[in-house]
Enzyme design. Sequence first.
Site, mmCIF file in Angstrom:
data_model
loop_
_atom_site.group_PDB
_atom_site.id
_atom_site.type_symbol
_atom_site.label_atom_id
_atom_site.label_comp_id
_atom_site.label_asym_id
_atom_site.label_seq_id
_atom_site.Cartn_x
_atom_site.Cartn_y
_atom_site.Cartn_z
ATOM 1 N N HIS A 50 -11.291 12.571 0.632
ATOM 2 C CA HIS A 50 -11.428 11.206 1.134
ATOM 3 C C HIS A 50 -11.476 11.098 2.654
ATOM 4 O O HIS A 50 -12.266 10.358 3.210
ATOM 5 C CB HIS A 50 -10.253 10.395 0.594
ATOM 6 N N ARG A 92 -0.466 9.323 -0.453
ATOM 7 C CA ARG A 92 -1.572 9.861 -1.255
ATOM 8 C C ARG A 92 -1.431 11.326 -1.615
ATOM 9 O O ARG A 92 -1.750 11.716 -2.735
ATOM 10 C CB ARG A 92 -2.861 9.668 -0.474
ATOM 11 N N PHE A 114 0.854 -1.181 0.000
ATOM 12 C CA PHE A 114 0.000 0.000 0.000
ATOM 13 C C PHE A 114 0.890 1.230 0.000
ATOM 14 O O PHE A 114 2.073 1.152 0.327
ATOM 15 C CB PHE A 114 -0.874 0.010 1.269
ATOM 16 N N ARG A 168 -2.719 10.934 6.266
ATOM 17 C CA ARG A 168 -2.849 9.555 6.749
ATOM 18 C C ARG A 168 -2.306 8.556 5.745
ATOM 19 O O ARG A 168 -2.527 8.697 4.543
ATOM 20 C CB ARG A 168 -4.325 9.240 7.006
ATOM 21 N N GLU A 198 -6.618 2.044 -3.122
ATOM 22 C CA GLU A 198 -5.180 2.030 -3.360
ATOM 23 C C GLU A 198 -4.700 0.586 -3.542
ATOM 24 O O GLU A 198 -3.622 0.337 -4.090
ATOM 25 C CB GLU A 198 -4.516 2.643 -2.128
ATOM 26 N N LEU A 214 -14.604 5.926 -4.978
ATOM 27 C CA LEU A 214 -13.231 5.505 -4.717
ATOM 28 C C LEU A 214 -12.842 4.220 -5.441
ATOM 29 O O LEU A 214 -13.604 3.259 -5.484
ATOM 30 C CB LEU A 214 -13.069 5.271 -3.214
ATOM 31 N N HIS A 260 -7.836 11.366 -2.119
ATOM 32 C CA HIS A 260 -7.413 10.060 -2.606
ATOM 33 C C HIS A 260 -7.108 10.223 -4.083
ATOM 34 O O HIS A 260 -7.902 10.799 -4.819
ATOM 35 C CB HIS A 260 -8.521 9.039 -2.384
ATOM 36 N N GLN A 263 -7.417 14.651 3.387
ATOM 37 C CA GLN A 263 -6.729 13.832 2.402
ATOM 38 C C GLN A 263 -7.532 13.691 1.122
ATOM 39 O O GLN A 263 -8.740 13.476 1.158
ATOM 40 C CB GLN A 263 -6.504 12.441 2.976
HETATM 41 C C1 LIG Z 1 -14.718 4.662 0.266
HETATM 42 C C2 LIG Z 1 -13.789 4.585 1.436
HETATM 43 C C3 LIG Z 1 -12.811 3.599 1.496
HETATM 44 C C4 LIG Z 1 -11.930 3.519 2.577
HETATM 45 N N1 LIG Z 1 -10.981 2.529 2.628
HETATM 46 C C5 LIG Z 1 -10.173 2.419 3.706
HETATM 47 C C6 LIG Z 1 -9.247 1.345 3.840
HETATM 48 O O1 LIG Z 1 -9.153 0.460 2.994
HETATM 49 N N2 LIG Z 1 -8.458 1.301 4.928
HETATM 50 C C7 LIG Z 1 -8.531 2.246 5.912
HETATM 51 O O2 LIG Z 1 -7.787 2.151 6.880
HETATM 52 N N3 LIG Z 1 -9.422 3.254 5.825
HETATM 53 C C8 LIG Z 1 -10.241 3.362 4.755
HETATM 54 N N4 LIG Z 1 -11.150 4.391 4.686
HETATM 55 C C9 LIG Z 1 -11.319 5.270 5.842
HETATM 56 C C10 LIG Z 1 -12.112 4.543 6.912
HETATM 57 O O3 LIG Z 1 -12.996 3.637 6.327
HETATM 58 C C11 LIG Z 1 -12.909 5.513 7.764
HETATM 59 O O4 LIG Z 1 -12.064 6.509 8.258
HETATM 60 C C12 LIG Z 1 -13.518 4.776 8.954
HETATM 61 O O5 LIG Z 1 -14.222 3.637 8.527
HETATM 62 C C13 LIG Z 1 -14.411 5.646 9.791
HETATM 63 O O6 LIG Z 1 -14.952 4.861 10.813
HETATM 64 P P1 LIG Z 1 -15.717 5.509 12.022
HETATM 65 O O7 LIG Z 1 -16.068 4.410 12.968
HETATM 66 O O8 LIG Z 1 -14.949 6.640 12.564
HETATM 67 O O9 LIG Z 1 -17.027 6.131 11.380
HETATM 68 P P2 LIG Z 1 -18.125 5.570 10.328
HETATM 69 O O10 LIG Z 1 -17.873 4.204 9.881
HETATM 70 O O11 LIG Z 1 -18.278 6.630 9.320
HETATM 71 O O12 LIG Z 1 -19.419 5.520 11.230
HETATM 72 C C14 LIG Z 1 -20.024 6.675 11.762
HETATM 73 C C15 LIG Z 1 -21.225 6.265 12.561
HETATM 74 O O13 LIG Z 1 -21.734 7.382 13.247
HETATM 75 C C16 LIG Z 1 -23.132 7.427 13.112
HETATM 76 N N5 LIG Z 1 -23.535 8.815 13.300
HETATM 77 C C17 LIG Z 1 -23.011 9.930 12.748
HETATM 78 N N6 LIG Z 1 -23.635 11.008 13.219
HETATM 79 C C18 LIG Z 1 -24.569 10.576 14.090
HETATM 80 C C19 LIG Z 1 -25.528 11.199 14.909
HETATM 81 N N7 LIG Z 1 -25.677 12.526 14.924
HETATM 82 N N8 LIG Z 1 -26.330 10.439 15.676
HETATM 83 C C20 LIG Z 1 -26.233 9.093 15.659
HETATM 84 N N9 LIG Z 1 -25.313 8.446 14.919
HETATM 85 C C21 LIG Z 1 -24.502 9.177 14.154
HETATM 86 C C22 LIG Z 1 -23.407 6.864 11.747
HETATM 87 O O14 LIG Z 1 -24.740 6.420 11.642
HETATM 88 C C23 LIG Z 1 -22.394 5.712 11.734
HETATM 89 O O15 LIG Z 1 -22.925 4.604 12.405
HETATM 90 C C24 LIG Z 1 -12.032 4.469 3.615
HETATM 91 C C25 LIG Z 1 -13.017 5.452 3.568
HETATM 92 C C26 LIG Z 1 -13.875 5.531 2.482
HETATM 93 C C27 LIG Z 1 -14.879 6.647 2.453
#
Ligand SMILES: Cc1cc2nc3c(=O)[nH]c(=O)nc-3n(C[C@H](O)[C@H](O)[C@H](O)COP(=O)(O)OP(=O)(O)OC[C@H]3O[C@@H](n4cnc5c(N)ncnc54)[C@H](O)[C@@H]3O)c2cc1C
Length: 596
Positions: free
Chosen positions: A355, A288, A121, A400, A257, A254, A244, A242
């Site tokens: 991203h 990135r 990666f 990141r 990578e 997306l 992507h 960031q």
């Molecule tokens: C397309 C894509 C691909 C990616 N690929 C990778 C990868 O391969 N490897 C890597 O390390 N990272 C990757 N990332 C980054 C990584 O996936 C995210 O940073 C990470 O999953 C975020 O997780 P989280 O638990 O912080 O939030 P999220 O998974 O975004 O979850 C947020 C939660 O909060 C809840 N929520 C938000 N606001 C409220 C509210 N007001 N009240 C109640 N609930 C609320 C939502 O319903 C959800 O359940 C990727 C990101 C994207 C967008």
Amino acid sequence: MATQVTKRKFDVVIVGAGGSGMRASLQLARAGLNVAVLSKVFPTRSHTVAAQGGIGASLGNMNEDNWHYHFYDTVKGGDWLSDQDAVEFMCREAPKVVYDLEHMGMPFDRNPDGTIYQRPFGGHTANYGEKAVERACAAADRTGHAMLHTLYQQNVAAKTSFFVEWMALDLIRDAEGDVVGVTAMEMETGDVHILQAKTTLLATGGAGRIFAASTNAFINTGDGLGMAARAGLPLQDMEFWQFHPTGVHGAGVLLTEGCRGEGAILLNSNGERFMERYAPTLKDLAPRDFVSRCMDQEIKEGRGCGPNKDHVLLKLDHLGAETIMKRLPSVFEIGHNFANVDITREPIPVVPTIHYQMGGIPTNINGQVVTKKDDVTNTVVNGLYAVGECSCVSVHGANRLGTNSLLDLLVFGRAAGNHIVEFNNKNKEHKDLPKDAADLSLARLARLDSSTSGEYAQDVANDIRASMQLHAGVFRTQKSMDEGVVKIAELRERVKSIGLKDKSKVFNTARIEALEVDNLIEAAQATIVSAAARHESRGAHTVDDYADSAEFPNGRNDKEWHKHTLWHSADNSLSYKSVQMKPLTVDSVPLKVRTF
Ligand SMILES: Cc1cc2nc3c(=O)[nH]c(=O)nc-3n(C[C@H](O)[C@H](O)[C@H](O)COP(=O)(O)OP(=O)(O)OC[C@H]3O[C@@H](n4cnc5c(N)ncnc54)[C@H](O)[C@@H]3O)c2cc1C
């Protein structure tokens, strides 16, 4: 409009059921705590489900690797803005949390000998930058999907209570400034509830939807950031977003990578693999921000592809259809659905797309939210934790590394969970709720219902997104950012008068969308104000005015700007704090010019 406010009591309330929220809740539910997890959508629809590429951990299953290399890569990838104590903690814990997931039944891809498959990666190297190494633990190109479903199943087994389609509105702080719960709206009924808790954990994910072109889900509106900002807490390093390198041209979706990890390459209009020129060692797998800038350079110098010469190409066909269908099946589908391209035969047009947010709510390595008292002391906000993309611990610094986010969710979700268990054991009683616990939220709702301005949520939200894209996009200039500061301040005024269209038949979803704009504007203003003030280029924050020079290589000015930004919503002001250069047990990675 809700009239009734009911109260419920839990040991812990977690806002967010993505990877970070559910990793924390699992720790708590397993310890027997009464934990409520709120989510705007069904847990397995959280944005974590979209993560494709992998989870970074130095298992060394393919070639020699260890956490020291991972630590070095993370600090360098972050352009030395990461706190090195947090980075050491994360990289050392990484194998442990990946094996935890394996034991929970996560369906990782496997090597012939049964070990977890790992792919190369961007920015992952062995021997301190010498050569690329395979560090991303992957389940095809659906790693987040596999991980989120695994965590959900484990939470169901551990009896976590989920409140699905509940939107948290505001933090409740008492007179001492301690957090004693949240207010939330149940979407189905529109009722507002007070959820009282000994500890509250924000795990609301990123705010990628402050930009017009983003790889993020529509629910990523930065609610946790808005809640923190309205409660008087600072937001850290929000200028660092960031891009992507490989978003599908025109669609923003997306392409992981992992494509380049598996051997895909970027081409300009001359059919040249231009990354060989910019990064002779890592080539297409440089970090990135670096790859995005090189792509822009090619486009600026007239070597972009297509009729408008506004994108480059990602070529995968040489990998062979078999590898593509085994390792990158979703990428194949995305190519077909969003670009009408068969990636097993022809290259796909790509551009850099927003991203990931490196900044967020400042925390320590236990996930406790901290505010700055002076340059060295962090003051903990009692009862409040934050993990995942909404938080800033800060491991990702100014940029990141791919796969470090899923890792961050697991490591700090677990650490916060463990710390909360301790906190709850020490604090047997709930603190009292203040009398005005729900007032702020009720006033926000009343404002929507009474406004007659004709200002509607989606119009304002779209204007915020367009302004942010224009003034704080991949490539920034001082003048454009300064203009953005003014525009966003004007938009903030418009947000205050948002009302609901056709009040006689308003759905709660319209209320939710309007309430989300209150959060978008906090994240947007934090970003643009922090960005305009940082007079250097560092990591993802690249400003044309601060270009490479003999005095400031890569435009980075360590003397004045090697520090974290804190943005304060109440008076739209900034303060700064030092970067923690001291790791926990090893020597620091000293400041150096970043080359690849
Ligand atoms: C397309 C894509 C691909 C990616 N690929 C990778 C990868 O391969 N490897 C890597 O390390 N990272 C990757 N990332 C980054 C990584 O996936 C995210 O940073 C990470 O999953 C975020 O997780 P989280 O638990 O912080 O939030 P999220 O998974 O975004 O979850 C947020 C939660 O909060 C809840 N929520 C938000 N606001 C409220 C509210 N007001 N009240 C109640 N609930 C609320 C939502 O319903 C959800 O359940 C990727 C990101 C994207 C967008």
